[in-house]
Enzyme design. Structure first.
Site, PDB file in Angstrom:
ATOM      1  N   HIS A  73     -23.658 -13.610  21.362  1.00 55.33           N
ATOM      2  CA  HIS A  73     -24.063 -12.670  19.796  1.00 55.33           C
ATOM      3  C   HIS A  73     -24.674 -13.121  19.141  1.00 55.33           C
ATOM      4  O   HIS A  73     -25.911 -12.925  20.115  1.00 55.33           O
ATOM      5  CB  HIS A  73     -23.339 -13.783  18.838  1.00 55.33           C
ATOM      6  CG  HIS A  73     -23.539 -15.055  18.412  1.00 55.33           C
ATOM      7  ND1 HIS A  73     -24.780 -15.478  17.649  1.00 55.33           N
ATOM      8  CD2 HIS A  73     -22.798 -16.138  18.667  1.00 55.33           C
ATOM      9  CE1 HIS A  73     -24.727 -16.908  17.888  1.00 55.33           C
ATOM     10  NE2 HIS A  73     -23.784 -17.481  18.317  1.00 55.33           N
ATOM     11  N   HIS A 104     -27.936 -15.800  20.073  1.00 57.36           N
ATOM     12  CA  HIS A 104     -28.436 -15.484  21.070  1.00 57.36           C
ATOM     13  C   HIS A 104     -29.781 -14.531  21.440  1.00 57.36           C
ATOM     14  O   HIS A 104     -30.678 -14.856  21.621  1.00 57.36           O
ATOM     15  CB  HIS A 104     -27.068 -15.592  21.499  1.00 57.36           C
ATOM     16  CG  HIS A 104     -26.365 -16.553  21.903  1.00 57.36           C
ATOM     17  ND1 HIS A 104     -24.603 -16.410  21.360  1.00 57.36           N
ATOM     18  CD2 HIS A 104     -25.954 -17.704  21.874  1.00 57.36           C
ATOM     19  CE1 HIS A 104     -24.167 -17.265  21.675  1.00 57.36           C
ATOM     20  NE2 HIS A 104     -24.950 -18.271  21.502  1.00 57.36           N
ATOM     21  N   CYS A 106     -20.178 -35.222  20.611  1.00 54.32           N
ATOM     22  CA  CYS A 106     -19.093 -33.672  20.677  1.00 54.32           C
ATOM     23  C   CYS A 106     -18.992 -33.028  21.326  1.00 54.32           C
ATOM     24  O   CYS A 106     -20.364 -33.337  22.049  1.00 54.32           O
ATOM     25  CB  CYS A 106     -20.122 -33.236  18.836  1.00 54.32           C
ATOM     26  SG  CYS A 106     -19.451 -31.683  18.111  1.00 54.32           S
ATOM     27  N   CYS A 115     -20.730 -29.841  20.818  1.00 58.56           N
ATOM     28  CA  CYS A 115     -22.948 -29.738  21.019  1.00 58.56           C
ATOM     29  C   CYS A 115     -23.120 -30.495  22.321  1.00 58.56           C
ATOM     30  O   CYS A 115     -24.349 -30.524  22.735  1.00 58.56           O
ATOM     31  CB  CYS A 115     -23.605 -31.028  19.879  1.00 58.56           C
ATOM     32  SG  CYS A 115     -23.540 -29.981  18.133  1.00 58.56           S
ATOM     33  N   CYS A 119     -18.407 -33.422  13.299  1.00 64.48           N
ATOM     34  CA  CYS A 119     -19.705 -33.474  13.756  1.00 64.48           C
ATOM     35  C   CYS A 119     -20.408 -32.212  12.658  1.00 64.48           C
ATOM     36  O   CYS A 119     -19.664 -31.299  12.757  1.00 64.48           O
ATOM     37  CB  CYS A 119     -19.509 -32.446  14.797  1.00 64.48           C
ATOM     38  SG  CYS A 119     -21.235 -31.514  15.202  1.00 64.48           S
ATOM     39  N   HIS A 163     -20.542 -28.449  13.915  1.00 64.83           N
ATOM     40  CA  HIS A 163     -18.768 -27.296  14.106  1.00 64.83           C
ATOM     41  C   HIS A 163     -17.892 -27.968  13.368  1.00 64.83           C
ATOM     42  O   HIS A 163     -16.387 -27.310  14.030  1.00 64.83           O
ATOM     43  CB  HIS A 163     -18.702 -28.329  15.893  1.00 64.83           C
ATOM     44  CG  HIS A 163     -19.168 -28.249  17.113  1.00 64.83           C
ATOM     45  ND1 HIS A 163     -20.927 -28.230  17.481  1.00 64.83           N
ATOM     46  CD2 HIS A 163     -19.437 -26.887  17.601  1.00 64.83           C
ATOM     47  CE1 HIS A 163     -21.407 -27.733  18.520  1.00 64.83           C
ATOM     48  NE2 HIS A 163     -20.352 -26.302  18.605  1.00 64.83           N
ATOM     49  N   LYS A 181     -24.249 -21.010   9.511  1.00 68.30           N
ATOM     50  CA  LYS A 181     -25.141 -20.368  10.920  1.00 68.30           C
ATOM     51  C   LYS A 181     -23.945 -19.723  11.554  1.00 68.30           C
ATOM     52  O   LYS A 181     -22.778 -19.688  11.952  1.00 68.30           O
ATOM     53  CB  LYS A 181     -25.023 -21.867  12.059  1.00 68.30           C
ATOM     54  CG  LYS A 181     -25.782 -21.228  13.000  1.00 68.30           C
ATOM     55  CD  LYS A 181     -26.319 -22.568  14.007  1.00 68.30           C
ATOM     56  CE  LYS A 181     -26.479 -22.562  15.209  1.00 68.30           C
ATOM     57  NZ  LYS A 181     -25.968 -22.693  16.834  1.00 68.30           N
ATOM     58  N   LYS A 237     -19.451 -18.722  17.788  1.00 71.07           N
ATOM     59  CA  LYS A 237     -18.617 -18.150  17.888  1.00 71.07           C
ATOM     60  C   LYS A 237     -17.392 -18.995  17.782  1.00 71.07           C
ATOM     61  O   LYS A 237     -16.574 -18.651  17.100  1.00 71.07           O
ATOM     62  CB  LYS A 237     -18.875 -17.840  19.174  1.00 71.07           C
ATOM     63  CG  LYS A 237     -18.818 -16.014  19.416  1.00 71.07           C
ATOM     64  CD  LYS A 237     -18.188 -15.172  19.687  1.00 71.07           C
ATOM     65  CE  LYS A 237     -18.633 -13.427  19.977  1.00 71.07           C
ATOM     66  NZ  LYS A 237     -18.972 -13.566  21.152  1.00 71.07           N
TER      67      LYS A 237
HETATM   68  N1  MSP Z   1     -27.637 -24.820  25.807  1.00 62.83           N
HETATM   69  C1  MSP Z   1     -27.791 -25.059  25.261  1.00 62.83           C
HETATM   70  C2  MSP Z   1     -29.075 -25.093  25.138  1.00 62.83           C
HETATM   71  C3  MSP Z   1     -30.444 -25.221  26.201  1.00 62.83           C
HETATM   72  S1  MSP Z   1     -31.522 -25.892  26.313  1.00 62.83           S
HETATM   73  C4  MSP Z   1     -32.563 -26.774  28.149  1.00 62.83           C
HETATM   74  C5  MSP Z   1     -27.438 -24.423  24.109  1.00 62.83           C
HETATM   75  N2  MSP Z   1     -27.110 -22.881  24.205  1.00 62.83           N
HETATM   76  S2  MSP Z   1     -26.081 -22.397  22.419  1.00 62.83           S
HETATM   77  O1  MSP Z   1     -25.764 -21.336  23.526  1.00 62.83           O
HETATM   78  O2  MSP Z   1     -25.309 -23.088  22.424  1.00 62.83           O
HETATM   79  O3  MSP Z   1     -27.787 -21.913  21.810  1.00 62.83           O
HETATM   80  C6  MSP Z   1     -28.708 -21.343  22.132  1.00 62.83           C
HETATM   81  C7  MSP Z   1     -29.633 -21.308  21.187  1.00 62.83           C
HETATM   82  O4  MSP Z   1     -28.902 -20.369  20.494  1.00 62.83           O
HETATM   83  C8  MSP Z   1     -30.280 -22.215  19.435  1.00 62.83           C
HETATM   84  O5  MSP Z   1     -30.459 -23.137  20.160  1.00 62.83           O
HETATM   85  C9  MSP Z   1     -30.494 -20.967  19.678  1.00 62.83           C
HETATM   86  O6  MSP Z   1     -31.433 -20.455  19.121  1.00 62.83           O
HETATM   87  C10 MSP Z   1     -29.525 -19.300  19.378  1.00 62.83           C
HETATM   88  N3  MSP Z   1     -28.509 -19.827  18.249  1.00 62.83           N
HETATM   89  C11 MSP Z   1     -27.424 -19.828  18.213  1.00 62.83           C
HETATM   90  N4  MSP Z   1     -26.634 -19.273  17.023  1.00 62.83           N
HETATM   91  C12 MSP Z   1     -27.387 -19.123  16.193  1.00 62.83           C
HETATM   92  C13 MSP Z   1     -28.226 -18.279  14.871  1.00 62.83           C
HETATM   93  N5  MSP Z   1     -26.642 -18.205  14.275  1.00 62.83           N
HETATM   94  N6  MSP Z   1     -29.028 -18.471  14.642  1.00 62.83           N
HETATM   95  C14 MSP Z   1     -29.820 -18.275  15.166  1.00 62.83           C
HETATM   96  N7  MSP Z   1     -29.936 -18.435  16.786  1.00 62.83           N
HETATM   97  C15 MSP Z   1     -29.271 -19.182  17.343  1.00 62.83           C
HETATM   98  O7  MSP Z   1     -27.787 -25.270  22.636  1.00 62.83           O
END
Ligand code: MSP
Length: 528
Positions: free
Chosen positions: A22, A25, A131, A134, A156, A159, A309, A312
């Site tokens: 989304h 990311h 969790c 997370c 959590c 979540h 935040k 998904k």
């Molecule tokens: N897989 C772990 C990270 C491991 S790194 C060694 C993880 N993945 S994640 O897909 O859940 O999220 C990764 C990153 O996506 C978050 O840290 C952040 O950088 C970004 N984001 C996810 N949702 C977000 C928002 N709503 N807003 C901004 N960034 C967001 O955590």
């Protein structure tokens, strides 16, 4: 934050492939890409690493729920969703690592074995909360009261779902030993954790003391992960596995020359939700392995929807191509980098995006470019004229170009992306203001003003040149088109321009300008 080796190594978190990306990311990826491109435009050997985090219970459960094996599920999502995203938002990454690749798995084992051999890992009993969303062990203090279906339970905080109680015989990493070394490092390197709010949070967390960390899970529960090398009844805890991507991707354990070239990373960009993993556990792992620490861990804010935040799992995710299909990748990149102050949270809204697209991109920048080129065509047969003597207003424009460039470059050194763009925008505003006050169309009416008209159009074009270089890391497509039209290749490719020198005046030498289509065309709204 540039190493002496002239390399600039920057990473983003590797993303869970339980679902498609989304805009949250994409936001992290764009930020890291802007920084990487900016450093590349300074002539540095800039290396941007992205990737996917594919092991763990969360992904296994999603795959199972979709009647798939974990490997088939992750292969599909990586190829159908995560790799195409790079094109959607125009990312220029040098590598993309998947934690299911051999180059990663074998060197994770090498790293863990070393820590075990050196006495940093021991076996013990784990009892506590976990969790799966997370993929994190939780303390009581991390939980909040549930609502709705989970009323009366502790859930959590991220979540909003209940945690699971685990009782396992696991391997532990001696994280507690690193409390003082970490605090010393934070103190000696004040920029190690940025922004300041992130640093303060981590310092106070670590000051309260650290527990040792369980770094394995028993295969009796599930087996989607990397085997613990000396005990194949256990797999590696997914975060311990995932964090190591930052070194396995650049040759840790197998390509010493490459590893030494890029490690330590200059900047590691992460969302603030995963700051502790990156600013506490990760540096402790590196210290235990005797490796240098990265220059900076930057914790950016969240994109919010309805004050929460975007995620998904809460069904608030917006797919990046919902925005780029209409507005294009440049506008996507510009909008998120400018509208959300990098380091803070920000709310996305379609209204704000449309308004900024129209005012700042179409009218502010795009129109400036097309007007300037059109006037060079109309009044000087398409050849950018030479300048005569500079007036006070020309000198002011020259000074604004120099200061926009130096301030923006200085902001990038602090990972202050939004501030850098704001500085560059002082030049957009000054150029628009310059053209309005100098009124070249009025000068053109009287042949005796010919020299002045030449100087004005030279200044406008030269300002636009500086602007094109300064905006290239943020809007690669529009600036490439504008560069081609403005310089006709006389200064070489846009990629060859040194962004640190963007503000030094007087680089254009009478090129014949080319055609320029609207950089930011009008967007038809759905109901038109
Ligand atoms: N897989 C772990 C990270 C491991 S790194 C060694 C993880 N993945 S994640 O897909 O859940 O999220 C990764 C990153 O996506 C978050 O840290 C952040 O950088 C970004 N984001 C996810 N949702 C977000 C928002 N709503 N807003 C901004 N960034 C967001 O955590």
């Amino acid at each position: 934050m540039t190493s002496e080796k002239n390399s600039f190594y920057i990473t983003t978190p590797i993303f869970y492939v339980n679902d498609a990306p989304h805009i949250g990311h994409a936001y992290t990826e764009v930020a890291a890409d802007v920084l990487a491109r900016w450093h590349r435009a300074r002539g540095e050997d800039s290396f941007l690493l992205l990737g996917t985090d594919e092991h763990g219970e969360k992904i296994l459960r999603t795959a199972t729920a979709n009647n798939s094996t974990a490997q088939a599920w992750t292969d599909r999502l990586v190829h159908d969703a995560w790799l195409p995203l790079l094109e959607t938002i125009d990312i220029d990454n040098q590598d993309f690592i998947r934690t299911t690749e051999d180059r990663h798995k074998s060197n994770v084992q090498r790293f863990i074995q070393k820590l075990y051999d050196d006495g940093f890992i021991y076996q013990g009993a784990f009892k506590g909360a976990y969790c799966v969303g997370c993929e994190e062990y939780k303390n009581k203090s991390d939980l909040v009261a549930g609502t709705g279906d989970y009323q009366g339970q502790e859930v959590c905080a991220i979540h909003s779902k209940p945690v699971e109680e685990l009782e396992e015989n696991n391997y532990f990493f001696r994280l507690s030993q690193f409390q003082q070394p970490l605090l010393d490092h934070y103190k000696q390197n004040p920029d190690f954790i940025s922004p300041e709010s992130a640093r303060n949070e981590v310092v106070s967390f670590v000051s309260r003391g650290l527990d040792d960390l369980s770094i394995s899970r028993s295969k009796e529960k599930f087996d989607w992960g990397i085997d613990i090398p000396w005990d194949n009844s256990h797999i590696t805890y997914v975060w311990f596995d995932a964090l190591l991507n930052y070194v396995t991707a650049i040759g840790y354990g197998e390509d010493e020359a490459k590893f030494r070239k890029y490690w330590p990373a200059n900047v590691q960009v992460v969302g603030k939700d995963i700051l502790r993993f990156h600013a506490v556990i990760w540096p402790a792992m590196l210290m235990a392995a005797g490796l240098p620490l990265p220059g900076q861990i930057f914790g950016h804010g969240w994109l919010l929807v309805g004050g929460e935040k975007m995620s998904k799992s809460k069904l608030t995710g917006i797919a990046p191509n919902q925005i780029t299909d209409g507005f294009g990748s440049d506008a996507f990149r510009y909008y998120f980098m400018k509208a959300v102050n990098f380091g803070q949270d920000g709310s996305f809204s379609w209204e704000d995006l449309s308004a900024r697209y129209q005012a700042e991109l179409a009218n502010g920048f795009g129109n400036l470019a097309s007007r300037t080129i059109a006037m060079v065509k109309r009044y000087f047969d398409g050849v950018i004229p030479s300048a005569g003597e500079y007036s006070a207003s020309d000198k002011k424009l020259i000074a604004v170009a120099a200061s926009a460039s130096s301030k923006a470059n200085e902001a990038i050194d602090r990972t202050a992306i939004t501030e850098a763009i704001i500085s560059v925008w002082t030049l957009v505003d000054e150029l628009n203001n310059y053209i309005t006050t100098e009124e070249p169309w009025v000068l053109a009416k009287d042949e005796s003003n010919r020299d002045r008209l030449a100087t004005v159009l030279y200044c406008a074009s030269e300002g636009l040149r500086a602007l094109t270089v300064l905006l290239s890391p943020v809007m690669p497509k529009a600036t490439a088109k504008l560069w081609a039209a403005l310089t006709a290749g006389t200064l070489g490719d846009l990629a060859e321009q040194n962004i640190s020198e963007a503000g030094s005046w007087g680089q254009l030498a009478n090129p014949t300008v080319g055609d320029l289509d609207a950089l930011f065309p009008r967007i038809e709204s759905k109901d038109e």
